[in-house]
Design a protein around this motif. Structure first.
Motif, PDB file in Angstrom:
ATOM      1  N   ALA A  49     -12.789  74.851 102.487  1.00 36.10           N
ATOM      2  CA  ALA A  49     -11.993  76.070 102.301  1.00 36.10           C
ATOM      3  C   ALA A  49     -11.905  76.412 100.821  1.00 36.10           C
ATOM      4  N   VAL A  50     -11.715  77.704 100.559  1.00 37.66           N
ATOM      5  CA  VAL A  50     -11.594  78.216  99.197  1.00 37.66           C
ATOM      6  C   VAL A  50     -10.480  79.249  99.156  1.00 37.66           C
ATOM      7  N   ILE A  51      -9.792  79.306  98.027  1.00 41.81           N
ATOM      8  CA  ILE A  51      -8.798  80.356  97.811  1.00 41.81           C
ATOM      9  C   ILE A  51      -8.908  80.807  96.361  1.00 41.81           C
ATOM     10  N   ASP A  52      -8.911  82.122  96.153  1.00 52.41           N
ATOM     11  CA  ASP A  52      -8.977  82.594  94.774  1.00 52.41           C
ATOM     12  C   ASP A  52      -7.570  82.845  94.240  1.00 52.41           C
ATOM     13  N   ASP A  53      -7.481  83.250  92.981  1.00 55.75           N
ATOM     14  CA  ASP A  53      -6.151  83.357  92.378  1.00 55.75           C
ATOM     15  C   ASP A  53      -5.359  84.542  92.906  1.00 55.75           C
ATOM     16  N   GLY A  54      -6.032  85.415  93.670  1.00 58.07           N
ATOM     17  CA  GLY A  54      -5.329  86.519  94.320  1.00 58.07           C
ATOM     18  C   GLY A  54      -4.884  86.195  95.728  1.00 58.07           C
ATOM     19  N   GLY A  55      -5.259  85.009  96.204  1.00 56.36           N
ATOM     20  CA  GLY A  55      -4.846  84.578  97.533  1.00 56.36           C
ATOM     21  C   GLY A  55      -5.860  84.826  98.632  1.00 56.36           C
ATOM     22  N   THR A  56      -7.014  85.372  98.283  1.00 60.94           N
ATOM     23  CA  THR A  56      -8.063  85.565  99.293  1.00 60.94           C
ATOM     24  C   THR A  56      -8.647  84.212  99.672  1.00 60.94           C
ATOM     25  N   LYS A  64     -11.134  76.849 111.698  1.00 60.87           N
ATOM     26  CA  LYS A  64     -10.090  77.861 111.876  1.00 60.87           C
ATOM     27  C   LYS A  64      -9.202  77.507 113.066  1.00 60.87           C
ATOM     28  N   GLY A  65      -7.926  77.704 112.862  1.00 58.86           N
ATOM     29  CA  GLY A  65      -6.969  77.346 113.891  1.00 58.86           C
ATOM     30  C   GLY A  65      -6.383  75.968 113.702  1.00 58.86           C
ATOM     31  N   ARG A  66      -7.078  75.130 112.907  1.00 59.67           N
ATOM     32  CA  ARG A  66      -6.547  73.784 112.648  1.00 59.67           C
ATOM     33  C   ARG A  66      -6.215  73.569 111.169  1.00 59.67           C
ATOM     34  N   PHE A  67      -7.027  74.095 110.273  1.00 58.69           N
ATOM     35  CA  PHE A  67      -6.831  73.909 108.840  1.00 58.69           C
ATOM     36  C   PHE A  67      -6.376  75.218 108.201  1.00 58.69           C
ATOM     37  N   THR A  68      -5.540  75.094 107.177  1.00 60.12           N
ATOM     38  CA  THR A  68      -5.088  76.246 106.417  1.00 60.12           C
ATOM     39  C   THR A  68      -5.073  75.883 104.940  1.00 60.12           C
ATOM     40  N   ILE A  69      -5.600  76.774 104.106  1.00 59.41           N
ATOM     41  CA  ILE A  69      -5.549  76.569 102.666  1.00 59.41           C
ATOM     42  C   ILE A  69      -4.515  77.515 102.075  1.00 59.41           C
ATOM     43  N   SER A  70      -3.773  77.024 101.093  1.00 57.03           N
ATOM     44  CA  SER A  70      -2.791  77.855 100.399  1.00 57.03           C
ATOM     45  C   SER A  70      -2.715  77.400  98.952  1.00 57.03           C
ATOM     46  N   ARG A  71      -1.973  78.174  98.190  1.00 61.67           N
ATOM     47  CA  ARG A  71      -1.977  77.917  96.749  1.00 61.67           C
ATOM     48  C   ARG A  71      -0.652  78.342  96.157  1.00 61.67           C
ATOM     49  N   ASP A  72      -0.171  77.588  95.186  1.00 60.84           N
ATOM     50  CA  ASP A  72       0.994  77.948  94.401  1.00 60.84           C
ATOM     51  C   ASP A  72       0.524  78.084  92.957  1.00 60.84           C
ATOM     52  N   ASN A  73       0.318  79.301  92.518  1.00 61.37           N
ATOM     53  CA  ASN A  73      -0.212  79.520  91.172  1.00 61.37           C
ATOM     54  C   ASN A  73       0.765  79.047  90.097  1.00 61.37           C
ATOM     55  N   VAL A  78      -3.181  73.580  94.823  1.00 61.78           N
ATOM     56  CA  VAL A  78      -3.758  74.074  96.059  1.00 61.78           C
ATOM     57  C   VAL A  78      -3.478  73.055  97.158  1.00 61.78           C
ATOM     58  N   TYR A  79      -3.268  73.556  98.357  1.00 62.39           N
ATOM     59  CA  TYR A  79      -2.927  72.711  99.486  1.00 62.39           C
ATOM     60  C   TYR A  79      -3.934  72.911 100.620  1.00 62.39           C
ATOM     61  N   LEU A  80      -4.094  71.868 101.394  1.00 65.01           N
ATOM     62  CA  LEU A  80      -4.882  71.965 102.618  1.00 65.01           C
ATOM     63  C   LEU A  80      -4.050  71.351 103.736  1.00 65.01           C
ATOM     64  N   GLN A  81      -3.546  72.207 104.596  1.00 61.08           N
ATOM     65  CA  GLN A  81      -2.794  71.749 105.758  1.00 61.08           C
ATOM     66  C   GLN A  81      -3.779  71.504 106.895  1.00 61.08           C
ATOM     67  N   MET A  82      -3.776  70.292 107.408  1.00 55.99           N
ATOM     68  CA  MET A  82      -4.723  69.923 108.459  1.00 55.99           C
ATOM     69  C   MET A  82      -3.933  69.487 109.685  1.00 55.99           C
ATOM     70  N   ASN A  83      -4.101  70.237 110.761  1.00 53.83           N
ATOM     71  CA  ASN A  83      -3.399  69.954 112.016  1.00 53.83           C
ATOM     72  C   ASN A  83      -4.393  69.556 113.092  1.00 53.83           C
ATOM     73  N   ASP A  89     -12.981  64.507 111.525  1.00 53.41           N
ATOM     74  CA  ASP A  89     -12.457  64.984 110.243  1.00 53.41           C
ATOM     75  C   ASP A  89     -12.383  63.862 109.207  1.00 53.41           C
ATOM     76  N   THR A  90     -12.666  62.650 109.617  1.00 51.67           N
ATOM     77  CA  THR A  90     -12.646  61.518 108.687  1.00 51.67           C
ATOM     78  C   THR A  90     -13.666  61.732 107.579  1.00 51.67           C
ATOM     79  N   ALA A  91     -13.198  61.683 106.345  1.00 53.75           N
ATOM     80  CA  ALA A  91     -14.056  61.953 105.193  1.00 53.75           C
ATOM     81  C   ALA A  91     -13.256  61.731 103.916  1.00 53.75           C
ATOM     82  N   VAL A  92     -13.966  61.734 102.810  1.00 52.71           N
ATOM     83  CA  VAL A  92     -13.306  61.860 101.518  1.00 52.71           C
ATOM     84  C   VAL A  92     -13.206  63.350 101.212  1.00 52.71           C
ATOM     85  N   TYR A  93     -12.018  63.787 100.907  1.00 54.59           N
ATOM     86  CA  TYR A  93     -11.774  65.201 100.612  1.00 54.59           C
ATOM     87  C   TYR A  93     -11.648  65.375  99.107  1.00 54.59           C
ATOM     88  N   TYR A  94     -12.435  66.309  98.577  1.00 55.03           N
ATOM     89  CA  TYR A  94     -12.474  66.554  97.145  1.00 55.03           C
ATOM     90  C   TYR A  94     -11.930  67.935  96.822  1.00 55.03           C
TER      91      TYR A  94
END
Length: 124
Positions: A49-56, A64-73, A78-83, A89-94
């Motif tokens: 997932a990617v998020i730009d500084d405008g929130g796109t 989609k439907g399980r993960f959400t990316i968000s950001r607090d400038n 940056v956050y990655l909510q994984m439900n 999904d087991t992996a190293v997340y960078y």
């Protein structure tokens, strides 16, 4: 220079949730795009997932439907909510960031900075 520090990884049972955080420090004010990649054992790294500084945002279609990316400038974080996590999904997340572009590509194009990674393990 920018430093990225991830947190929030760990071991969780299938169906559970985790929230990853990535805090940027240093010249964090220069950052545009921030995002998450993951690399599972024996597999290539992939863009999550990617998020730009405008929130796109951009999220891998299969997540989609399980993960959400968000950001607090204000916190340069940056956050990655994984439900509903699955063993796959087991992996190293960078965490990754760019000071030049509003995008990050699957092949790593656009990335100027990388975090060291945080392990996410989902048990059956």
């Amino acid at each position: 220079q920018v430093q990225l520090v991830e947190s929030g990884g760990g071991l969780v049972q299938a169906g559970g949730s985790l929230r990853l955080s990535c805090a940027a420090s240093g010249s964090a004010f220069t950052i545009n795009a921030m995002g998450w990649y993951r690399q599972a054992p024996g597999k290539q790294r992939e863009l999550v997932a990617v998020i730009d500084d405008g929130g796109t945002t951009m999220l891998d279609a299969s997540l989609k439907g399980r993960f959400t990316i968000s950001r607090d400038n204000a916190k340069s974080t940056v956050y990655l909510q994984m439900n509903r996590l699955e063993p796959e999904d087991t992996a190293v997340y960078y965490c990754a960031a760019s000071s030049k572009t509003s995008y990050l590509r699957d092949n790593g194009e656009g990335v100027d900075y990388w975090g060291k990674g945080t392990q996410v393990t989902v048990s059956r």
